[in-house]
Design an enzyme around this catalytic site. Structure first.
Site, PDB file in Angstrom:
ATOM      1  N   HIS A   1     -24.047  85.597 -65.210  1.00 33.85           N
ATOM      2  CA  HIS A   1     -23.261  86.668 -66.599  1.00 33.85           C
ATOM      3  C   HIS A   1     -24.732  86.552 -67.515  1.00 33.85           C
ATOM      4  O   HIS A   1     -25.465  85.421 -68.248  1.00 33.85           O
ATOM      5  CB  HIS A   1     -22.046  85.700 -67.360  1.00 33.85           C
ATOM      6  CG  HIS A   1     -20.679  85.256 -66.332  1.00 33.85           C
ATOM      7  ND1 HIS A   1     -19.996  84.137 -66.431  1.00 33.85           N
ATOM      8  CD2 HIS A   1     -20.288  86.008 -65.938  1.00 33.85           C
ATOM      9  CE1 HIS A   1     -19.231  83.978 -65.393  1.00 33.85           C
ATOM     10  NE2 HIS A   1     -19.216  85.550 -65.447  1.00 33.85           N
TER      11      HIS A   1
ATOM     12  N   GLU B   1     -26.237  84.573 -70.480  1.00 31.71           N
ATOM     13  CA  GLU B   1     -25.289  82.756 -70.318  1.00 31.71           C
ATOM     14  C   GLU B   1     -27.035  82.892 -70.260  1.00 31.71           C
ATOM     15  O   GLU B   1     -27.266  82.200 -69.110  1.00 31.71           O
ATOM     16  CB  GLU B   1     -24.832  82.204 -69.747  1.00 31.71           C
ATOM     17  CG  GLU B   1     -23.030  82.665 -69.989  1.00 31.71           C
ATOM     18  CD  GLU B   1     -21.930  82.550 -68.591  1.00 31.71           C
ATOM     19  OE1 GLU B   1     -22.793  82.153 -67.633  1.00 31.71           O
ATOM     20  OE2 GLU B   1     -20.510  82.628 -69.428  1.00 31.71           O
TER      21      GLU B   1
ATOM     22  N   HIS C   1     -23.378  78.062 -65.876  1.00 39.90           N
ATOM     23  CA  HIS C   1     -23.311  78.783 -66.452  1.00 39.90           C
ATOM     24  C   HIS C   1     -23.246  78.057 -67.669  1.00 39.90           C
ATOM     25  O   HIS C   1     -23.216  77.118 -67.617  1.00 39.90           O
ATOM     26  CB  HIS C   1     -21.487  79.137 -65.851  1.00 39.90           C
ATOM     27  CG  HIS C   1     -21.458  79.965 -64.880  1.00 39.90           C
ATOM     28  ND1 HIS C   1     -20.842  81.632 -65.419  1.00 39.90           N
ATOM     29  CD2 HIS C   1     -21.670  79.604 -63.703  1.00 39.90           C
ATOM     30  CE1 HIS C   1     -20.672  82.151 -63.764  1.00 39.90           C
ATOM     31  NE2 HIS C   1     -21.434  81.018 -63.066  1.00 39.90           N
TER      32      HIS C   1
ATOM     33  N   GLU D   1     -21.526  73.686 -66.049  1.00 37.07           N
ATOM     34  CA  GLU D   1     -21.266  74.492 -67.115  1.00 37.07           C
ATOM     35  C   GLU D   1     -22.095  74.335 -68.433  1.00 37.07           C
ATOM     36  O   GLU D   1     -21.805  72.253 -69.025  1.00 37.07           O
ATOM     37  CB  GLU D   1     -19.233  74.434 -67.633  1.00 37.07           C
ATOM     38  CG  GLU D   1     -18.753  75.098 -66.413  1.00 37.07           C
ATOM     39  CD  GLU D   1     -18.908  76.755 -67.698  1.00 37.07           C
ATOM     40  OE1 GLU D   1     -19.766  77.291 -68.401  1.00 37.07           O
ATOM     41  OE2 GLU D   1     -18.036  77.948 -67.050  1.00 37.07           O
TER      42      GLU D   1
HETATM   43 ZN   LIG Z   1     -20.249  81.755 -66.359  1.00 38.91          ZN
END
Ligand SMILES: [Zn+2]
Length: 444
Positions: free
Chosen positions: A262, A265, A364, A419
């Site tokens: 993404h 990020e 992420h 994450e």
């Molecule tokens: Zn992400």
């Protein structure tokens, strides 16, 4: 050619008038002189070379003619050296050294090998030596070690056994020669390396290493690269930006790390990049492991600071899973026009095929947890013990076509979605270094 020799003879008229003319190197300069009785003339060689300048056909005739002269090797070596020294066409020089390859004369071949070595064509030199004997090979290996990459090979156990003309290790053979096979370019520092089906090439020194066992190509490349690692372009984004992997080491297990699926990020890319720098500085942690790092999966999104790629597809919903769907084009989670419709997605799929990872870490943010898919619960717990983030079996909402579904659930490759916390709040690299190293080693 005969015309040229006649020209030379006319220039040497007093001698030409004599009945018996011999050619002998009376002054020992490597060139024969025309000799008749008491008289001898200057060596015609340099003059003939000058006449041949820029005329490869004439030069070729001269070489063929000279090959029949007495002490032809000396003459040819001399011709080759001079044609090289005067900046003549390299073709002319090569023409002579071609004769060296066919000649029985080991000194002539050695001379040719020296020439090829001096002009950075080590492969040609090695081939000339390999038809000689292993004594020359072992001498050449001393020369080869002057190249830092080749020195790394010798340090990792490759050697020339007595009587052999190839490098060998554990029953695998490595033949050194000129570059003849197809190879795609990868980078090691500022130099390039070629990877082919059975070969690794070093273009800057004109050397090809041909393996008897094709599955060893990546291992050999990793050994040549050492702690610098190999930067390989995997493919291009929609807008044509390169998507690159840097990979290090070899061994019984492979671990892949992804950042910036993404584009909004960026810290995920930074953590993967920091990890690459750490591996360069601490190569010992790679023992028996191969680490493949892709800092930026979605370079177009990263450039625009947007989650999705240039086509407005959420790459983390674009994988060809059984639950892929194409709803919500206007949302932030659009799966695309079809499974794996996006080049970035296909790059990731191809990478898994190529490197066959034992586990995968995809980074992420901002949920600050260790999420897992497939058989990765114990790995998630081990990483959580290092970074203090909670372990989550599910992120809490459906993710059709997600990478975790594709790699973890469907392909059963242990897959961690790490994450990170929200941007700028914590030292994400410092807090996760040990967790990433844990992933490299794996859990029992
Ligand atoms: Zn992400």
């Amino acid at each position: 050619m005969r015309r040229l020799i006649i020209v030379v003879l006319l220039l040497l008229q007093p001698l030409a008038a004599q009945e018996v003319i011999e050619m002998k190197d009376t002054d020992g300069d490597g060139w024969p002189e025309f000799v008749s009785g008491e008289h001898s003339a200057v060596s015609p060689g340099p003059l003939v070379l000058k006449l041949c300048e820029g005329r490869e056909d004439a030069f070729a005739s001269l070489v063929l003619y000279a090959a029949d002269w007495p002490n032809s090797r000396q003459i040819l070596v001399r011709l080759a050296r001079e044609s090289y020294a005067v900046g003549d066409s390299p073709e002319n020089t090569r023409l002579i050294w071609k004769l060296a390859r066919e000649a029985e004369d080991i000194d002539f071949r050695l001379e040719a090998a020296r020439y090829y070595y001096s002009v950075g064509q080590w492969g040609e030199a090695m081939e000339l030596m390999a038809v000689g004997d292993s004594m020359w090979m072992s001498r050449m290996s001393e020369i080869l070690k002057k190249d830092i990459r080749m020195a790394r090979l010798f340090a990792s156990g490759w050697e020339v056994p007595v009587g052999a003309t190839t490098l060998q290790r554990d029953g695998v053979e490595l033949r050194l020669g000129p570059m003849t096979k197809e190879a795609r370019e990868v980078r090691v520092g500022s130099a390039s390396l070629g990877l082919g089906e059975t070969v690794v090439t070093l273009p800057d020194i004109g050397l090809q290493l041909q393996l008897s066992s094709p599955e060893e190509v990546d291992t050999l490349a990793a050994e040549l690269a050492g702690s610098q690692g190999i930067v390989e372009q995997l493919g291009l984004s929609v807008e044509g930006r390169p998507i690159e992997a840097v990979w290090f080491g070899s061994g019984s297990q492979t671990v892949v790390y992804f950042g910036a699926f993404h584009g909004d990020e960026p810290e995920s890319a930074e953590v993967v990049q920091e990890f690459a720098d750490y591996l360069r500085a601490n190569p010992e942690v790679l023992e028996d492991r191969r680490a493949v790092l892709v800092p930026v999966v979605n370079p177009d999104g990263l450039r625009r600071k947007q989650r999705k790629n240039f086509n407005q597809v959420d790459l983390n919903r674009n994988f060809p899973t059984s639950n892929w769907k194409s709803e919500g084009k206007e949302t932030n989670y659009w799966g695309g026009t079809g499974p794996a419709s996006e080049p970035e997605t296909r790059v990731v799929i191809d990478l898994l095929k190529r490197f066959q990872p034992d586990r995968i870490i995809s980074i992420h943010c901002p949920y600050k947890c260790v999420n897992y898919d497939g058989p990765a619960e114990r790995l998630a717990q081990a990483m959580s013990a290092e970074n203090g983030y909670s372990v989550e079996a599910s992120i809490g909402y459906p993710t059709p076509g997600s990478f975790g579904n594709y790699a973890g659930v469907e392909k059963q490759i242990p897959t961690i979605t790490l994450e990170l916390p929200p941007t700028g709040e914590e030292d994400v690299w410092g807090d996760n270094r040990e967790a990433l190293l844990k992933a490299l080693r794996g859990v029992e």
